[in-house]
Write a protein that holds these residues in place. Structure first.
Motif, PDB file in Angstrom:
ATOM      1  N   LYS A 110       0.841  -1.203   0.000  1.00  0.00           N
ATOM      2  CA  LYS A 110       0.000   0.000   0.000  1.00  0.00           C
ATOM      3  C   LYS A 110       0.873   1.248   0.000  1.00  0.00           C
ATOM      4  O   LYS A 110       0.599   2.197  -0.746  1.00  0.00           O
ATOM      5  CB  LYS A 110      -0.928  -0.008   1.210  1.00  0.00           C
ATOM      6  CG  LYS A 110      -1.757   1.252   1.353  1.00  0.00           C
ATOM      7  CD  LYS A 110      -3.212   0.936   1.472  1.00  0.00           C
ATOM      8  CE  LYS A 110      -4.060   2.146   1.671  1.00  0.00           C
ATOM      9  NZ  LYS A 110      -4.118   3.051   0.566  1.00  0.00           N
ATOM     10  N   TYR A 111       1.920   1.253   0.790  1.00  0.00           N
ATOM     11  CA  TYR A 111       2.817   2.405   0.855  1.00  0.00           C
ATOM     12  C   TYR A 111       3.466   2.668  -0.501  1.00  0.00           C
ATOM     13  O   TYR A 111       3.488   3.804  -0.981  1.00  0.00           O
ATOM     14  CB  TYR A 111       3.886   2.164   1.927  1.00  0.00           C
ATOM     15  CG  TYR A 111       4.892   3.286   2.024  1.00  0.00           C
ATOM     16  CD1 TYR A 111       4.563   4.483   2.648  1.00  0.00           C
ATOM     17  CD2 TYR A 111       6.161   3.144   1.479  1.00  0.00           C
ATOM     18  CE1 TYR A 111       5.476   5.522   2.722  1.00  0.00           C
ATOM     19  CE2 TYR A 111       7.087   4.170   1.549  1.00  0.00           C
ATOM     20  CZ  TYR A 111       6.744   5.359   2.180  1.00  0.00           C
ATOM     21  OH  TYR A 111       7.654   6.376   2.243  1.00  0.00           O
ATOM     22  N   ILE A 112       3.956   1.619  -1.134  1.00  0.00           N
ATOM     23  CA  ILE A 112       4.623   1.777  -2.427  1.00  0.00           C
ATOM     24  C   ILE A 112       3.643   2.247  -3.498  1.00  0.00           C
ATOM     25  O   ILE A 112       3.955   3.144  -4.280  1.00  0.00           O
ATOM     26  CB  ILE A 112       5.316   0.458  -2.838  1.00  0.00           C
ATOM     27  CG1 ILE A 112       6.518   0.204  -1.921  1.00  0.00           C
ATOM     28  CG2 ILE A 112       5.763   0.496  -4.296  1.00  0.00           C
ATOM     29  CD1 ILE A 112       7.158  -1.157  -2.097  1.00  0.00           C
ATOM     30  N   THR A 113       2.453   1.649  -3.540  1.00  0.00           N
ATOM     31  CA  THR A 113       1.486   2.052  -4.568  1.00  0.00           C
ATOM     32  C   THR A 113       0.933   3.455  -4.322  1.00  0.00           C
ATOM     33  O   THR A 113       0.512   4.117  -5.263  1.00  0.00           O
ATOM     34  CB  THR A 113       0.317   1.051  -4.684  1.00  0.00           C
ATOM     35  OG1 THR A 113      -0.307   0.901  -3.403  1.00  0.00           O
ATOM     36  CG2 THR A 113       0.792  -0.281  -5.212  1.00  0.00           C
ATOM     37  N   ASP A 114       0.937   3.913  -3.073  1.00  0.00           N
ATOM     38  CA  ASP A 114       0.479   5.274  -2.785  1.00  0.00           C
ATOM     39  C   ASP A 114       1.496   6.331  -3.215  1.00  0.00           C
ATOM     40  O   ASP A 114       1.108   7.412  -3.662  1.00  0.00           O
ATOM     41  CB  ASP A 114       0.171   5.447  -1.295  1.00  0.00           C
ATOM     42  CG  ASP A 114      -1.126   4.793  -0.878  1.00  0.00           C
ATOM     43  OD1 ASP A 114      -1.929   4.427  -1.764  1.00  0.00           O
ATOM     44  OD2 ASP A 114      -1.338   4.638   0.348  1.00  0.00           O
ATOM     45  N   ILE A 115       2.787   6.040  -3.083  1.00  0.00           N
ATOM     46  CA  ILE A 115       3.787   7.066  -3.398  1.00  0.00           C
ATOM     47  C   ILE A 115       4.225   7.049  -4.864  1.00  0.00           C
ATOM     48  O   ILE A 115       4.739   8.042  -5.356  1.00  0.00           O
ATOM     49  CB  ILE A 115       5.034   6.956  -2.494  1.00  0.00           C
ATOM     50  CG1 ILE A 115       5.771   5.634  -2.688  1.00  0.00           C
ATOM     51  CG2 ILE A 115       4.669   7.179  -1.043  1.00  0.00           C
ATOM     52  CD1 ILE A 115       7.123   5.572  -2.002  1.00  0.00           C
ATOM     53  N   LEU A 116       4.013   5.922  -5.541  1.00  0.00           N
ATOM     54  CA  LEU A 116       4.459   5.836  -6.929  1.00  0.00           C
ATOM     55  C   LEU A 116       3.292   5.998  -7.898  1.00  0.00           C
ATOM     56  O   LEU A 116       2.224   5.439  -7.680  1.00  0.00           O
ATOM     57  CB  LEU A 116       5.133   4.476  -7.181  1.00  0.00           C
ATOM     58  CG  LEU A 116       6.407   4.205  -6.395  1.00  0.00           C
ATOM     59  CD1 LEU A 116       6.908   2.800  -6.679  1.00  0.00           C
ATOM     60  CD2 LEU A 116       7.488   5.224  -6.693  1.00  0.00           C
ATOM     61  N   PRO A 117       3.519   6.748  -8.981  1.00  0.00           N
ATOM     62  CA  PRO A 117       2.452   6.878  -9.983  1.00  0.00           C
ATOM     63  C   PRO A 117       2.281   5.588 -10.791  1.00  0.00           C
ATOM     64  O   PRO A 117       3.134   4.698 -10.762  1.00  0.00           O
ATOM     65  CB  PRO A 117       2.944   8.021 -10.881  1.00  0.00           C
ATOM     66  CG  PRO A 117       4.401   8.118 -10.651  1.00  0.00           C
ATOM     67  CD  PRO A 117       4.677   7.564  -9.285  1.00  0.00           C
ATOM     68  N   VAL A 118       1.173   5.509 -11.520  1.00  0.00           N
ATOM     69  CA  VAL A 118       0.839   4.304 -12.285  1.00  0.00           C
ATOM     70  C   VAL A 118       1.909   3.970 -13.320  1.00  0.00           C
ATOM     71  O   VAL A 118       2.201   2.802 -13.562  1.00  0.00           O
ATOM     72  CB  VAL A 118      -0.548   4.464 -12.957  1.00  0.00           C
ATOM     73  CG1 VAL A 118      -0.852   3.312 -13.885  1.00  0.00           C
ATOM     74  CG2 VAL A 118      -1.630   4.587 -11.906  1.00  0.00           C
ATOM     75  N   TRP A 119       2.530   4.983 -13.919  1.00  0.00           N
ATOM     76  CA  TRP A 119       3.534   4.708 -14.956  1.00  0.00           C
ATOM     77  C   TRP A 119       4.727   3.935 -14.389  1.00  0.00           C
ATOM     78  O   TRP A 119       5.371   3.190 -15.113  1.00  0.00           O
ATOM     79  CB  TRP A 119       3.981   5.970 -15.691  1.00  0.00           C
ATOM     80  CG  TRP A 119       4.746   6.956 -14.857  1.00  0.00           C
ATOM     81  CD1 TRP A 119       4.249   8.027 -14.188  1.00  0.00           C
ATOM     82  CD2 TRP A 119       6.157   6.948 -14.613  1.00  0.00           C
ATOM     83  NE1 TRP A 119       5.247   8.683 -13.533  1.00  0.00           N
ATOM     84  CE2 TRP A 119       6.431   8.047 -13.784  1.00  0.00           C
ATOM     85  CE3 TRP A 119       7.200   6.120 -15.000  1.00  0.00           C
ATOM     86  CZ2 TRP A 119       7.715   8.334 -13.337  1.00  0.00           C
ATOM     87  CZ3 TRP A 119       8.480   6.415 -14.562  1.00  0.00           C
ATOM     88  CH2 TRP A 119       8.734   7.510 -13.741  1.00  0.00           C
TER      89      TRP A 119
END
Length: 135
Positions: A99-108
């Motif tokens: 969750k932390y990684i997907t929250d800080i990184l954009p979809v690209w």
């Protein structure tokens, strides 16, 4: 073509990972939305651990015949360490990290990581093919 069992395991897992990674390059949001469900599934967790261990062992045992034995060895041990880390970490910690990684990184960036995965696993398949053809 004389594949060893370990080389066949590498080819099968790598082929499946190429397909999965291509899907995630095309539809990264599906991966992001599906991760919370996947993290909480015991079947997925134990399947992931088993696949990582088989891949790691296969890479290490096939390294001596590989064109790039050091890469096979390093990736094999990394795969086994990842399997052990998933075993040791609780589901809530793994879910928090994802969750932390997907929250800080954009979809690209998810697309970029999945594209890298396509090339990495295609490299493993190609390397196994080169092993067979050079014998």
């Amino acid at each position: 073509m004389d594949y060893t069992v370990w080389q066949l395991i590498i080819v099968v897992i790598s082929f499946a990972m190429v397909l999965l990674s291509v899907f995630c390059v095309i539809f990264p949001q599906k991966l992001i939305l599906g991760m919370p469900h996947l993290v909480n599934s015991k079947l997925v967790k134990y399947s992931d651990i088993t696949i990582r261990m088989f891949l790691g062992i296969s890479l290490v045992l096939s390294a001596e015949t590989a064109i790039f034995p050091l890469i096979f060895t390093i990736l094999g041990y990394l795969s086994m360490v990842a399997a052990l880390a998933i075993t040791v970490l609780s589901t809530s910690k793994v879910e928090f990290i994802i969750k932390y990684i997907t929250d800080i990184l954009p979809v690209w960036t998810v697309r970029l990581v999945c594209a890298f995965s396509v090339f990495l696993f295609a490299f493993l398949i190609h390397n196994i093919g080169c092993i067979i053809h050079t014998r």
